[in-house]
Design a protein around this motif. Structure first.
Motif, short mmCIF file in Angstrom:
data_model
loop_
_atom_site.label_atom_id
_atom_site.label_comp_id
_atom_site.label_asym_id
_atom_site.label_seq_id
_atom_site.Cartn_x
_atom_site.Cartn_y
_atom_site.Cartn_z
N TRP A 1 -5.44 14.17 2.05
CA TRP A 1 -4.21 14.81 2.47
C TRP A 1 -4.49 15.94 3.46
CZ3 TRP A 1 -0.01 12.33 0.70
CH2 TRP A 1 -0.13 11.57 -0.47
N GLU B 1 0.83 -1.20 0.00
CA GLU B 1 0.00 0.00 0.00
C GLU B 1 0.86 1.25 0.00
OE1 GLU B 1 -2.50 -3.26 1.74
OE2 GLU B 1 -0.46 -2.53 2.00
N TRP C 1 -0.22 7.46 6.34
CA TRP C 1 1.22 7.70 6.31
C TRP C 1 1.47 9.15 6.67
CZ3 TRP C 1 -1.25 4.12 3.58
CH2 TRP C 1 -0.68 2.84 3.48
N ASN D 1 4.73 4.87 8.24
CA ASN D 1 3.44 4.17 8.22
C ASN D 1 2.86 4.17 9.63
OD1 ASN D 1 1.29 2.44 7.99
ND2 ASN D 1 2.36 0.93 6.74
N GLY E 1 -1.24 11.37 4.75
CA GLY E 1 -2.00 10.85 3.63
C GLY E 1 -2.74 9.60 4.07
N GLU E 2 -4.05 9.60 3.88
CA GLU E 2 -4.89 8.48 4.30
C GLU E 2 -5.59 7.88 3.09
OE1 GLU E 2 -8.72 7.43 7.19
OE2 GLU E 2 -7.93 9.48 7.09
N VAL E 3 -5.34 6.60 2.87
CA VAL E 3 -5.99 5.89 1.77
C VAL E 3 -7.39 5.48 2.20
CG1 VAL E 3 -5.91 3.88 0.26
CG2 VAL E 3 -3.79 5.03 0.91
N ASN F 1 2.19 2.17 -3.28
CA ASN F 1 1.17 2.76 -4.14
C ASN F 1 0.81 4.18 -3.71
OD1 ASN F 1 0.91 0.49 -5.77
ND2 ASN F 1 -0.57 -0.46 -4.38
N LEU F 2 1.22 4.57 -2.51
CA LEU F 2 0.86 5.88 -1.99
C LEU F 2 1.93 6.89 -2.41
CD1 LEU F 2 -1.04 7.63 -0.35
CD2 LEU F 2 0.29 7.07 1.69
N ASN G 1 -3.92 2.55 7.22
CA ASN G 1 -3.82 3.18 5.90
C ASN G 1 -3.48 4.66 5.96
OD1 ASN G 1 -4.42 0.80 4.43
ND2 ASN G 1 -6.61 1.09 4.84
N VAL H 1 -6.96 9.37 -1.92
CA VAL H 1 -6.09 9.64 -0.79
C VAL H 1 -6.47 11.01 -0.23
CG1 VAL H 1 -3.73 9.87 0.04
CG2 VAL H 1 -4.22 8.35 -1.89
N MET I 1 -6.37 7.67 -6.65
CA MET I 1 -5.30 6.71 -6.44
C MET I 1 -4.37 6.61 -7.64
SD MET I 1 -5.29 5.48 -3.41
CE MET I 1 -4.15 4.12 -3.68
#
Length: 286
Positions: free
Chosen positions: A141, A30, A113, A107, A132-134, A33-34, A111, A139, A165
């Protein structure tokens, strides 16, 4: 004689305004991908109208030789006012976001960061905390800024936003200041391949400094790419306090040759295009 009212509007508006991140070796799929949105998602490209090398003219030549009704000269004024207004007021948020690219996020779980770092380039000391939260297909911010020393302030949410994303679209919402933490400016952006295809700054502040309705609300500046020889454009839309309505300016130009054109009814007093050549000199539009 040309109507210089638009220039006054722009100056008043200016006064009111007065790729991916590095991931650790232990990052999860994850985290890989972020990625941070493109830095340019917060920064309009003004270079064609602030860098005189594009036209082969020096700044002195432009201001000494161009008549005040020059088509490129007028376009430069419009873009230059917005450039100064935006970057004077957005210097710290923009620098804070740019600094995130040189740092590695932590992290936090669930989910989320977090990037934490100091912001370079200022005499005052600023510290940034970006999260940043998925969630689902986007996401979320949030950028928190703290200042120490003269004019110090406690941590506050300076801007927030969301991005898809796939990194191809999103928005930012900037608050005015630590003293006035209300929404001031919204930035909507879309990505085209490896660059920003469109970005729009919209003034969203509800109340002015005197707590009256902010008449400039909904004014905006948009930059974008388009098909054709004139492959880039600006659209400026600002409130005209004299006529108590909005006025707009449309500028189109070639990023390769710099030839371009401008349309602004409140300045030229017509709906026609007014063109310039690659040297910035007025020419008849074809």
């Amino acid at each position: 004689m040309k109507n210089w009212r638009v220039y006054g509007i722009l100056m008043a508006f200016a006064f009111i305004f007065t790729t991916s991140c590095d991931n650790s070796d232990e990052a999860t799929d994850e985290a890989n991908n972020l990625a941070l949105p493109l830095y340019e998602s917060m920064v309009i490209d003004f270079s064609n109208f602030t860098d005189d090398s594009n036209t082969g003219k020096s700044t002195a030549q432009v201001y000494d030789n161009k008549a005040p009704n020059g088509n490129w000269f007028f376009s430069r004024i419009v873009v230059g006012v917005w450039n100064s207004a935006l970057f004077t007021n957005l210097a710290v948020p923009v620098a804070s976001f740019k600094s995130a690219f040189a740092n590695t996020p932590e992290n936090l779980g669930d989910n989320i960061w977090q990037w934490t770092y100091s912001v370079d380039g200022f005499t005052s000391e600023y510290s940034a905390r970006l999260t940043g939260e998925v969630t689902g297909e986007e996401v979320l911010w949030e950028m928190y800024i703290t200042k120490t020393g003269i004019g110090a302030f406690e941590e506050f949410l300076w801007f927030s936003g969301s991005s898809a994303m796939d990194g191809n679209s999103g928005f930012w919402l900037l608050n005015e200041s630590a003293e006035r933490p209300e929404a001031m400016l919204r930035i909507d952006w879309e990505r085209s391949n490896d660059e920003i295809g469109s970005i729009r700054y919209t003034w969203v502040r509800e109340l002015d400094e005197q707590e009256n309705d902010d008449m400039f609300k909904d004014s905006y500046l948009e930059y974008g790419l388009q098909d054709g020889d004139l492959d880039a454009y600006f659209k400026a839309y600002a409130y005209d306090s004299n006529k108590q309505d909005f006025s707009d300016v449309r500028i189109e130009w070639s990023r390769a040759t710099f030839v371009g054109r401008v349309r602004a009814f409140d300045y030229f007093e017509d709906e026609e295009w007014h063109c310039w050549d690659s040297n910035g000199d007025d020419v008849l539009c074809e």
